[in-house]
Each structure stands twice: as C-alpha cells, then as structure tokens.
Design an enzyme around this catalytic site. Sequence first.
Site, short mmCIF file in Angstrom:
data_model
loop_
_atom_site.label_atom_id
_atom_site.label_comp_id
_atom_site.label_asym_id
_atom_site.label_seq_id
_atom_site.Cartn_x
_atom_site.Cartn_y
_atom_site.Cartn_z
CD GLU A 1 -2.86 -1.45 2.22
OE1 GLU A 1 -2.95 -0.56 3.06
OE2 GLU A 1 -3.54 -2.50 2.25
CD GLU B 1 -6.56 -2.92 0.58
OE1 GLU B 1 -7.08 -1.86 0.93
OE2 GLU B 1 -5.94 -3.65 1.37
CD GLU C 1 -7.56 0.71 3.29
OE1 GLU C 1 -8.36 0.30 4.13
OE2 GLU C 1 -6.47 0.15 3.05
CG HIS D 1 -14.83 -7.81 7.35
ND1 HIS D 1 -14.46 -7.09 8.46
CD2 HIS D 1 -13.83 -7.68 6.46
CE1 HIS D 1 -13.27 -6.53 8.23
NE2 HIS D 1 -12.87 -6.87 7.03
CG HIS D 2 -13.68 -14.14 8.04
ND1 HIS D 2 -13.68 -15.31 7.32
CD2 HIS D 2 -14.83 -14.15 8.78
CE1 HIS D 2 -14.78 -16.01 7.61
NE2 HIS D 2 -15.50 -15.32 8.48
CD GLU D 3 -8.36 -6.92 9.56
OE1 GLU D 3 -8.71 -6.23 8.58
OE2 GLU D 3 -7.26 -7.48 9.63
CG HIS E 1 -9.19 -5.66 1.55
ND1 HIS E 1 -9.32 -4.29 1.51
CD2 HIS E 1 -10.06 -6.15 0.63
CE1 HIS E 1 -10.25 -3.97 0.63
NE2 HIS E 1 -10.73 -5.08 0.09
CD GLU E 2 -5.43 -5.21 4.73
OE1 GLU E 2 -6.14 -6.15 5.12
OE2 GLU E 2 -5.91 -4.10 4.40
C1 NOJ Z 1 -8.16 -2.73 5.79
C2 NOJ Z 1 -9.06 -2.97 4.63
O1 NOJ Z 1 -8.42 -2.65 3.43
C3 NOJ Z 1 -10.31 -2.14 4.86
O2 NOJ Z 1 -11.16 -2.25 3.73
C4 NOJ Z 1 -10.99 -2.59 6.12
O3 NOJ Z 1 -12.09 -1.78 6.36
C5 NOJ Z 1 -10.04 -2.50 7.31
N1 NOJ Z 1 -8.82 -3.15 7.00
C6 NOJ Z 1 -10.62 -3.15 8.55
O4 NOJ Z 1 -10.70 -4.54 8.36
CA CA Z 2 -5.93 -2.11 3.20
#
Ligand code: NOJ
Ligand code: CA
Length: 671
Positions: A173, A470, A476, A375-377, A451-452
């Site tokens: 990023e 991503e 963002e 969503h899985h962060e 993402h990431e």
């Molecule tokens: C980074 C992601 O790119 C973003 O879309 C997300 O909202 C945040 N992380 C939180 O998970």
């Molecule tokens: Ca990101």
Amino acid sequence: MLARALILAALAMPAAAQAGARECSDSPGRVLQLCISVDGGRAVYEVSRHGRPVIAPSTVGLAFAGEPAVRWSTLTEARRSSTDTTWEQPWGEQRVIADKHNELKVTLGGDTPYNRRVIVTARVFDDGVGLRYSYPEIPAGKAVEVVGDNTQFRTRGANQAWWYSAWGQERDEYLYTETDARRITTAETPLTLKRDDGLHVSIHEAALIDFPSMLLSGDGAGTLTAKLMPWQDGVLAHKTGPFDTPWRTIVIGDTPGALADSRIELNLNEPNKLGDISWFKPGKYVGVWWEMHLNRSTWGSGEHHGAATANVKSYIDFAAQNGFGSVLVEGWNEGWDGDWIAHGDKFSFTKAYPDFDIAEITAYGRERGVKLIGHHETAGGVPNYAAQLEDAMALYERYGVDVVKTGYVRHSGDIVDEQGGLQWFAGQYMVRHNLHVAEVAARHRIAVNAHEPVKDTGLRRTWPNMISREGARGQEFNAWGDPTNPPEHMTILPFTRLLAGPMDFTPGIFDIPRGGIALTRRVQTTLATQLAEYVVVYSPVQMAADLPENYLAHPDAFQFIKDVPTDWERTRTLQSEIGDYVVVARQERGGQDWYLGAITDENARTLSQPLSFLAPGKRYEAQIYADGADADYRTNPMSYVITRQVVTSADTLPIVMGPGGGLAVRFRALP
Ligand code: NOJ
Ligand code: CA
C-alpha cells in the site's frame, strides 16, 4: 462451450547437445524469440522482440542448502510443442481467452545433486514469455531448502520504472514513484518498465503456489534479480520431493495498453479446479464501511457501533431500492474493541456482537433480494483464524453468505505464526495460508475478496472463488491517508498492480469536498473520475463505497453506478501513457452495451477517441458523464455534466477532462 483446441504433438529432439548448446523458440507470430543456452558453466535465457534484444542473457535456477553453487555443463532434450486454443472464464474482464504459444522444454545438466537435471519450460507468446523450473532429481519425500533464486532480468537500454520500495511495513500500500530503472533497490511485481524506444515491459510471476513471492532487486546497472520473501531463518522455501516453481513472466508490448490487455498470466495458470462456480455472481455492493473510515461509526462495540442490526437494515433497504445485490458489514464480530491490530489472536469469527443479529439480518435481506457479504479481519493473527476457519465459513454458509472479505492488517513482516515466529505477508507461509483459505471457502461455496493479500498471480483461473484482492493503495487512503492518493495514482495502477488481476479498490465517493477539508486529506479527483473508475479498474465485485445519503444527493450521476456491469465480454485498453492518462472500454457480458472510462492525472487533457470498438452499423445512445467546464479536483471537484447523443462506430468521441478529471460513458445499444 470450450472452444477449439489444437495442441500439436511434441517434437522430441533426441540429439544430446553439449556445452555451448543453445535452443530457441519463436512466438507463434514470430514477434518474440526466447533462447536458452549453456556456456562456460552458466545457464542463461534471453528474449528478443522483432530481432531486437529485450532481456540480455540472464541466469536461471535455484540454489539449495547444502549444495555449492552449480556449474552447468549440458543442455539436452529440447522438446517443443505448440498450443492454439481458447477457453472461457466463468466471470472476468474478457469471456473468451486465447492461449496461443510455443513451448520449449530443455533439460539442464549441472554438477550438484538437485541440479543434476533441471527442466526449464518456456512458453513464448506474441505478447510475453513465461519461464519455470522443475526439479525431478530431488528424491520423493526428501525435504529440501531453497536458499537462492538466481533468476535475473537483465534489461537493455534506458528504462523508466514505476515502483515502490518493497519490504515497507505497509505491504503493497504505497504510492508509485517513476524513476530511471537503475535506481530500483527492491521492487514488488508486477514491475513495469518503459524503454526509451517506447517498448513496455512488465515483470511478474504466475501460479504462485507453495512458494515465496518474488521481489526484484536492482544492481544499479539495469540487472534485476529475483529476491524471494524468506522464512525467519533465512530459508526461502521449504519443499519436499520433486517440484515446479511458479512461472516467471515478462509481458512485452509497444503500448501500456498491450500490457493491460495481455492474458498470459491467466494462460500460465491451470484450468478451473472447482468446477461449477455459478453460485458466485459478479456484482456491486454497498456496505457498512466508509462510515467507519470517516470515523462516523466504529468497528468496535458501543453507542456508535456500525454493524448494529438497525443500521445494517437501512443499508439493505438502500441496496434493494437501488439494485445492489449485497451489503458488506465489518465490525460484526467480537474482537474489535481496543487495539485490534495488536490482538489478532482475539478475534472470534463465529461470535457476533449482541447488537448484530445475523439471522434477522440475512432473513431481512433475503426478502429483499440482498445478500450479506461477510468479513474476516485477522489483523495477521493467522493461527487464530486458521483454527476457526472451518466453523467461520460454515456459519456464513448457513446464512447464505457467498462472498467473504478477508483482511490482514499488520505490518508486513509481523504475521505471527503457530510457533510465535514472525512471517512476511507474502512469504511461503502466507502463500500457503492464502490458498488454504480459498480452498476451505470453496467447500462452503464462498468466494474470497482478500485485503492486505498475497499479490495476485492469476490463481483465479484455477480457483475461481478467488475473486478479488486489495494489494495497493485503495480508496480507504482517501478517507484517512496523509497524503491521500494523488490524481496520477489511477493512471499508474492499471499498468502496475492491476496487471496482476482484479482489485477491490472501492470506487464511487461522491462527497469529495467533505466539508472543505484540505485537498491532501480527501479524494483528489473530480466526481466524473469516481465514475470512470468503475470501468478503468476491473473487479467482479465493485463497491459503491460512499454513504447512501451522498448518492441520494446526486441521483443523476448515481445512475451510472447503478448501470455499470462488473462482468465483461471483452476489454480494450484504448489510449494511455503511464502516469498521465488512461482510456478503457469494456463490453458487458451477456449484452450489447459498451462502457468507457477515461482518467487523467493532475493535468487537464483533451483526447479524441474513435469509437471503432463499437459493433459496426449499430446505433448506440452514448450517456456521457463528463467533467463540467470548470471542474478541477482542487477547487471544483463536484462539477459534472451529463449529456446524451446517438453515435455509431464511425464516430469519434472527444474526451475533455479537467485537472484530476475523468469521463464515463455508457453506450446503450439501440434496437
Ligand atoms: C483494511 C481494509 O483494506 C479495509 O477495507 C478494512 O475496512 C479494514 N482493513 C478493517 O478490516
Ligand atoms: Ca488495506
């Protein structure tokens, strides 16, 4: 239906060539030539285009722990075959893909046990080459350690490069810089170069499976060498028994558009392993998302919790009223309170916060034809996620969720593994994890938008539930970046990151001024550019990222977002100069309409675009979303005009863009 396949039988060349041997293959249209040779202990490949060198003789092969540096002495068994076939993507930027290449397979003989016999396979297309190594001499079941990758890319002439320094803590990023290619320290791939004679080259890899991802390090004189993301002990890859490497790829063309329209990445991946994927439908989504990035609500629990059932229902209503198929909800599960980035091991992927009622929400959505996007962060807490993966996917499957967005917000070298060790975000450990998640998800009929992520290398052909990623500075950054993305960002991405595959950029911010905050803290484009991004950036899932109220304030411009498809019959990158401007046209899949997106950098620009891509003899209503005469991303980003006119393929469209501006067009086929 699968189209015609013509695979010419391999022509075995029995003669065992000796030292000094050289074998070459032309591309089918004799545009490119690739040669592999062994001489003076070295094994090299080289690539030329129309007889002019592009890659000077460059070394190949891997180094293994416990072995001395290899001396190559023979090149034998040159086997050749040709492929001229087409195949169909279940979804994509282009429905039918042509795979036309000549293959050359040679066996290199070296003086170390694992390098005694190494097969180098080269596929030579008119628009690029792929090169991979196979190690049949490693005994079955034998564990080996790869400790070096000798693959070089020795560029010729003076090249400009668009790159950012790899190993940075924000993974991929970063904003790109444009420099002389000799100034590259270590760069991520795809790495794009433009030579002073106008030739464009992009170096990347395809089919990155169970191997570390490749970076490129420069020597200050135009030679780039593969650098693989290591394990903590310095080993690059742990392999067992004979194996093949990913393909090292070089796409070559006269224009940036030739790079963007090349499909060799996909062609170098294996066909679909998942079979019927029709349960995944490309489409657009809205979400409880931008409001958190704007600090209007929170991921964590409390009074301003974004994922609260009532708030989610209002997004479902908005989606249903405006034709969006799904709603992303972040912050629904336990683990977000406090410093969540530091506590990835605390996330639960099955326990919702009490105010998020998944049964009620999905039932409400079902009645309105709107699905939940999961969503899985993980915050890089991979063992914690892996342990819950099966249950997490099963939970979503039970509620009809068929797309999950994953996330790995964590500094790039700080992924904590099962032993408490630190892993790079795209080393072999994460490459394995990435695919494991997709495979578990597939069993539950769930598609993954990571993402990431580990960078894309075309795996979506084999695992078509790997729908998007991503892996670059997305929208963002326009919420909280300091600085936010400058206008030129969108004229560089199509020829760098996007060459790898679909990106979940999340376009469509309509409230650009945001109450008058500083330019470098908000979206740095005009509104028309936000529309054009839906065509310029390819992803089978595209977000309408802004708050519903901001769309409702501009229903005329919002119409473009409602209309634009996310699945395409064909794509043409029409005009471009990397870092300056880009014009892309795509024909919708299953229909006759075409869409065009044009974006400029910080300079106002007028282009003229022949509409010869339209079907000849057909009339179209061009619905043109343009910058207003006074539009300027700095001072007047909200100025736009919408006009309509009837056009045919014989017409030329003037593309007039203000600074930071763009243009979006729907060509509606008339009966
Ligand atoms: C980074 C992601 O790119 C973003 O879309 C997300 O909202 C945040 N992380 C939180 O998970
Ligand atoms: Ca990101």
